[in-house]
Motif scaffolding. Structure first.
Motif, short mmCIF file in Angstrom:
data_model
loop_
_atom_site.label_atom_id
_atom_site.label_comp_id
_atom_site.label_asym_id
_atom_site.label_seq_id
_atom_site.Cartn_x
_atom_site.Cartn_y
_atom_site.Cartn_z
N VAL A 148 0.85 -1.18 0.00
CA VAL A 148 0.00 0.00 0.00
C VAL A 148 0.89 1.23 0.00
N GLU A 149 0.66 2.13 -0.95
CA GLU A 149 1.44 3.34 -1.08
C GLU A 149 0.51 4.56 -1.04
N PRO A 205 4.01 -9.14 -4.55
CA PRO A 205 4.78 -7.99 -4.11
C PRO A 205 4.41 -7.50 -2.71
N ALA A 206 5.32 -6.78 -2.11
CA ALA A 206 5.11 -6.04 -0.87
C ALA A 206 6.03 -4.83 -0.93
N VAL A 207 5.80 -3.82 -0.08
CA VAL A 207 6.64 -2.63 -0.12
C VAL A 207 7.08 -2.25 1.30
N ASP A 208 8.26 -1.64 1.36
CA ASP A 208 8.77 -1.01 2.58
C ASP A 208 8.84 0.48 2.29
N ARG A 212 11.59 2.87 0.76
CA ARG A 212 11.09 2.94 -0.61
C ARG A 212 11.69 1.82 -1.46
N ARG A 213 11.40 0.61 -1.02
CA ARG A 213 11.81 -0.59 -1.75
C ARG A 213 10.60 -1.47 -2.01
N VAL A 214 10.71 -2.27 -3.06
CA VAL A 214 9.68 -3.24 -3.42
C VAL A 214 10.26 -4.65 -3.26
N PRO A 230 14.69 -0.94 -5.74
CA PRO A 230 14.34 0.43 -5.36
C PRO A 230 12.98 0.78 -5.98
N MET A 231 12.07 1.30 -5.17
CA MET A 231 10.70 1.51 -5.62
C MET A 231 10.61 2.45 -6.82
#
Length: 353
Positions: A148-149, A205-208, A212-214, A230-231
């Motif tokens: 979620v972004e 996928p997941a995000v940090d 800002r990484r995927v 890198p996102m």
């Protein structure tokens, strides 16, 4: 050396079975890239190391309920969840329930058909478990994990896309806006499909957001692997993963139930529902839900622990893992699907450092 690849509409020669049910579809577009990969596996001595009750940065022995059992928009069970900490919201994925007819379809589909086609429902919850919106995603995948972004009150979802007609699992990674009440097809104009690595399948996928990484979990042959990007560069294409790692934890017969990225660690969830006392996973045995961590920099094991939270749930299936910063410090959260009458609900438990 692996890299991301293009796939245009003309290259997608195999027609989808969904074309028999939908009025029409639009072409796919893609992104491309190359990059350097770091790949590492830990040895068996690391597996025997005593990490205590810690997994990565979190103490799995200390748990507390984060979200009470909460109904989702459809009756089917949750598959995954992720947080919008800015707006104190939780987004969940589940397969669309049987008996629903959506625009462009020639009749209501069964749950089995929805699973095969990769049709999902997104539910937006507040932290009290109240439904604050939903949308439908057709042809995207199974929903084992998501990212979620948020940007103010607008939110984009990182999800798998271009579901395989045979398995229902996604083959690409997509980033789509959440729009309450909308029905979005994987083949719609503007849905950009990015193949994380050549030959990847069952992508999740997941995000940090802090770094800002995927993170992308995927299958390569019989093996599960992880890739970290890198996102911003991933969105633009032209860049391969900073790290590519083997799954050094999952054991034969275990069910993969989600993954998350935070700091120096990938977190993964495995497990299955309780059975009765005569089955392979009775409540009296403590269940078989495990959280494990892998060091992103080295590929080494960083702890694995049995999750003993919520032992008294009548039905307790692990479904999704995510990190929230809403409490002022990071909290690793594990979701469970629970039964309530004719539907499933989501409950979430948290672990602190």
């Amino acid at each position: 050396m692996h890299g991301m690849s293009f796939r245009t509409a003309s290259e997608k020669s195999r027609p989808s079975r969904r074309t028999l049910l939908l009025a029409g579809g639009a072409a796919l577009t893609g992104l491309a890239g190359t990059g350097i990969i770091v790949s590492a596996k830990s040895d068996e001595k690391t597996a025997e190391k005593d990490f205590g009750t810690r997994v990565g940065e979190f103490n799995i022995a200390r748990s507390k309920e984060f979200l009470k059992p909460s109904a989702l928009y459809n009756k089917t069970g949750p598959q995954s969840f992720a947080f919008d900490d800015e707006n104190r919201l939780i987004y969940t994925l589940q397969l669309i329930q049987g008996g629903i007819e959506l625009p462009g379809e020639r009749g209501a589909l069964t749950t089995g058909s929805r699973r095969q086609y990769g049709d999902m429902c997104v539910t937006r919850l507040d932290f009290d478990g109240k439904i604050r919106g939903h949308m439908y995603l057709r042809g995207f995948g199974h929903g084992i994990s998501l990212g979620v972004e948020p940007s103010g009150r607008r939110t984009h979802l990182w999800i798998e896309g271009d579901a395989d007609d045979e398995t229902g699992y996604g083959r690409t990674v997509t980033r789509v806006p959440f729009r309450d009440g909308e029905v979005l097809d994987s083949t719609d104009d503007g849905v950009r499909h990015q193949e994380p690595l050549p030959g990847a399948r069952a992508t999740h996928p997941a995000v940090d957001l802090e770094s800002r990484r995927v993170l992308v979990s995927f299958r390569e042959g019989p093996e599960r692997r992880y890739a970290v990007y890198p996102m911003d560069k991933f969105r633009k294409g032209g860049h391969g993963p900073e790290h590519e790692l083997a799954d050094v934890w999952q054991r034969d017969g275990e069910s993969f139930q989600g993954c998350a990225l935070y700091g120096d660690h990938i977190y993964q969830l495995t497990g299955s529902p309780y059975t009765d006392d005569e089955g392979e996973n009775p409540p009296s045995g403590g269940g078989n839900t495990y959280v494990a961590a892998i060091n992103v920099q080295t590929g080494e094991r960083a702890g694995r622990q049995l999750v003993t939270a919520a032992p008294d749930l009548e039905f307790r299936e692990p479904e999704g893992i995510a990190v929230t910063l809403s409490g002022g410090r990071p909290q690793l959260c594990v979701g469970f699907s629970v039964k309530s009458g004719d539907r499933r609900k989501l409950t979430v438990y948290r672990f602190t450092p």
